[in-house]
Design a protein around this motif. Sequence first.
Motif, PDB file in Angstrom:
ATOM      1  N   ILE A 183       1.502  -0.984   0.289  1.00 38.19           N
ATOM      2  CA  ILE A 183      -0.167   0.200  -0.086  1.00 38.19           C
ATOM      3  C   ILE A 183       1.097   1.255   0.051  1.00 38.19           C
ATOM      4  O   ILE A 183       0.597   2.193  -0.181  1.00 38.19           O
ATOM      5  CB  ILE A 183      -0.688   0.159   1.019  1.00 38.19           C
ATOM      6  N   VAL A 184       1.990   0.919   0.690  1.00 41.44           N
ATOM      7  CA  VAL A 184       2.737   1.851   0.750  1.00 41.44           C
ATOM      8  C   VAL A 184       4.205   1.922   0.778  1.00 41.44           C
ATOM      9  O   VAL A 184       4.547   0.617   0.329  1.00 41.44           O
ATOM     10  CB  VAL A 184       2.858   2.762   2.173  1.00 41.44           C
ATOM     11  N   ASN A 185       4.873   3.261  -0.187  1.00 40.07           N
ATOM     12  CA  ASN A 185       6.698   2.495  -0.367  1.00 40.07           C
ATOM     13  C   ASN A 185       7.179   3.385   0.920  1.00 40.07           C
ATOM     14  O   ASN A 185       6.693   4.307   0.987  1.00 40.07           O
ATOM     15  CB  ASN A 185       7.063   3.154  -1.575  1.00 40.07           C
ATOM     16  N   VAL A 186       8.103   2.746   1.465  1.00 37.58           N
ATOM     17  CA  VAL A 186       8.831   3.345   2.726  1.00 37.58           C
ATOM     18  C   VAL A 186      10.015   3.914   2.197  1.00 37.58           C
ATOM     19  O   VAL A 186      11.015   3.566   1.259  1.00 37.58           O
ATOM     20  CB  VAL A 186       8.992   1.678   3.616  1.00 37.58           C
ATOM     21  N   GLU A 187      10.379   5.208   2.096  1.00 35.87           N
ATOM     22  CA  GLU A 187      11.580   5.838   1.739  1.00 35.87           C
ATOM     23  C   GLU A 187      12.970   5.564   2.968  1.00 35.87           C
ATOM     24  O   GLU A 187      12.048   5.590   5.031  1.00 35.87           O
ATOM     25  CB  GLU A 187      10.770   7.665   1.598  1.00 35.87           C
ATOM     26  N   LEU A 188      13.780   6.066   2.730  1.00 33.14           N
ATOM     27  CA  LEU A 188      14.694   6.357   3.458  1.00 33.14           C
ATOM     28  C   LEU A 188      15.050   7.741   4.785  1.00 33.14           C
ATOM     29  O   LEU A 188      14.611   8.431   4.559  1.00 33.14           O
ATOM     30  CB  LEU A 188      16.080   5.834   3.002  1.00 33.14           C
ATOM     31  N   PRO A 189      15.216   7.654   5.782  1.00 37.27           N
ATOM     32  CA  PRO A 189      14.788   8.558   7.386  1.00 37.27           C
ATOM     33  C   PRO A 189      16.416   9.410   6.365  1.00 37.27           C
ATOM     34  O   PRO A 189      17.093   8.627   6.470  1.00 37.27           O
ATOM     35  CB  PRO A 189      14.761   7.595   8.127  1.00 37.27           C
ATOM     36  N   LYS A 190      16.082  10.414   7.371  1.00 38.25           N
ATOM     37  CA  LYS A 190      17.068  11.294   6.407  1.00 38.25           C
ATOM     38  C   LYS A 190      18.547  10.328   7.220  1.00 38.25           C
ATOM     39  O   LYS A 190      19.632  11.571   6.780  1.00 38.25           O
ATOM     40  CB  LYS A 190      16.728  13.157   7.335  1.00 38.25           C
ATOM     41  N   SER A 191      18.082  10.268   8.760  1.00 34.82           N
ATOM     42  CA  SER A 191      19.584   9.818   9.748  1.00 34.82           C
ATOM     43  C   SER A 191      20.402   8.676   9.268  1.00 34.82           C
ATOM     44  O   SER A 191      21.238   8.256   9.375  1.00 34.82           O
ATOM     45  CB  SER A 191      19.398  10.222  10.869  1.00 34.82           C
ATOM     46  N   TYR A 192      19.638   7.791   8.315  1.00 35.14           N
ATOM     47  CA  TYR A 192      20.189   6.965   7.665  1.00 35.14           C
ATOM     48  C   TYR A 192      20.749   6.839   5.512  1.00 35.14           C
ATOM     49  O   TYR A 192      21.491   6.232   5.362  1.00 35.14           O
ATOM     50  CB  TYR A 192      19.444   6.076   7.462  1.00 35.14           C
ATOM     51  N   ARG A 193      20.883   8.750   5.628  1.00 36.59           N
ATOM     52  CA  ARG A 193      20.758   8.706   3.932  1.00 36.59           C
ATOM     53  C   ARG A 193      22.117   9.042   4.308  1.00 36.59           C
ATOM     54  O   ARG A 193      23.158   9.421   4.755  1.00 36.59           O
ATOM     55  CB  ARG A 193      20.185   9.722   3.727  1.00 36.59           C
ATOM     56  N   GLU A 194      22.785   8.886   2.830  1.00 38.96           N
ATOM     57  CA  GLU A 194      24.246   8.805   2.421  1.00 38.96           C
ATOM     58  C   GLU A 194      25.147  10.759   3.387  1.00 38.96           C
ATOM     59  O   GLU A 194      26.045   9.745   3.649  1.00 38.96           O
ATOM     60  CB  GLU A 194      25.237   9.102   1.105  1.00 38.96           C
ATOM     61  N   THR A 195      24.540  11.448   3.629  1.00 40.12           N
ATOM     62  CA  THR A 195      25.028  12.619   4.191  1.00 40.12           C
ATOM     63  C   THR A 195      25.136  11.933   5.253  1.00 40.12           C
ATOM     64  O   THR A 195      26.904  12.487   6.197  1.00 40.12           O
ATOM     65  CB  THR A 195      23.826  13.734   4.275  1.00 40.12           C
ATOM     66  N   TYR A 196      24.702  11.572   6.142  1.00 39.44           N
ATOM     67  CA  TYR A 196      25.055  11.073   7.687  1.00 39.44           C
ATOM     68  C   TYR A 196      25.805   9.821   7.538  1.00 39.44           C
ATOM     69  O   TYR A 196      26.137   9.375   8.916  1.00 39.44           O
ATOM     70  CB  TYR A 196      23.691  10.511   8.373  1.00 39.44           C
TER      71      TYR A 196
END
Lengths: 191, 213
Positions: B78-91
């Motif tokens: 039903i939904v597509n989960v996106e990566l929270p900010k603190s786990y993205r490449e910058t962090y």
Amino acid sequence: MELGVGIMSPAEVEFLAEKELVTIFPNFSHGKIYLISGDVGPFVPSLPVQVPLWLAVNLKQRQKCRLLPLDWMNKDVLEEKKQEEYNNKFFTAMPSPHYREITQLLMSIAPMDIPHAEDIQTLIKDIWDIRMAKLRSSIDAFIKGEETHAKLDHLTLMEINTVRPLLTNTLNKLYQLRQVSSFGTSESQEW
Amino acid sequence: MSYTPSSGRRTNYSSRSMEEYFSMDDILATEVRIPCRFQLPVYKLGSLNPSSQSPDLLPGTKLELPLWLAQALQSRHIVNVELPKSYRETYREILSADATMVDLHDLGPYFYHIGLYLLNFPYADTEEISKMLTQTFKNRFRKVMDASQHTLQEETSSWTFRLDMLEVELFNIGQKAFLEFQEWQARKMEKICTSGMVINHKKRKRAAMDNIV
């Protein structure tokens, strides 16, 4: 995770240390005492006799004996030991597996019977600090290096006891992190 | 607090073990909101999205949902989960530069716990995240260990306020052993002290007496 299971308290370690033998000079006479752990005595005034530490503590508290300091409770020996511990990258053998507990006990009950008691206490603490610093660095290296086993000779029970709960729990967490990680990646590839 | 999938069969991440079902940390951790994008229309729930007037949630709507809900909806596509900010490449780059300086309590406070959950979602960089989690934990461990071995009771909060909850747990375990040793060294354990319950009981009684008078 439940804490407090299987963790020894320092008092329990001290209890084990009290089985070590020390030499005393009694000032009373008494026949042999038959104990489960072995026979003690007979006690003749001013004749040296070997007794377990707990008995020595008890007699000393009642002023029934004088203690003979252990061979290693000597300023020069400990200075040398401290230097050796400091220079050596690995842990060196301690004069007694319960050096810390024995010092602590004897210092609290019979400081008069031990020459240079204060200095000896300081030296033992210094040695302890050097060893604990070493222990912490090796644990850190162990965790960082993803090692699966480590061999540390000559560590004493009390030293192990201060880091045991932290180390085992950390390794558990690391194991979980790593296991789920490998699980997660393999699953995402299957997707 | 533990996340242990049974290794043999392929675990469905929406079914958690009993241990986690009752784990307070797990409940708190899965409350954290993560960004999701709806794939299917959801009728009559438009009120969840304050920025639109439509009665329904349309596909493509972006909402922040709690982790436990996102998991269930994701598994039903039903939904597509996106990566929270603190786990993205910058962090991730910040953490790989010097993990010890980062305030994980601010990023988390269940940084590792949620990280493990996120590994179950089909992100492109799952592998990097999992590596980052273990590496961060290892790099920060020395600090946690050293602090726990020389911090007295009163100073605890000054150390723990920048730690992740998992690290706080380890810190407390280490500190407990250290404090016990300190007590042994000061020969405090020989004395039998009044239990806290009794002290408080007396106080309460006194307070009650004062009220009567």
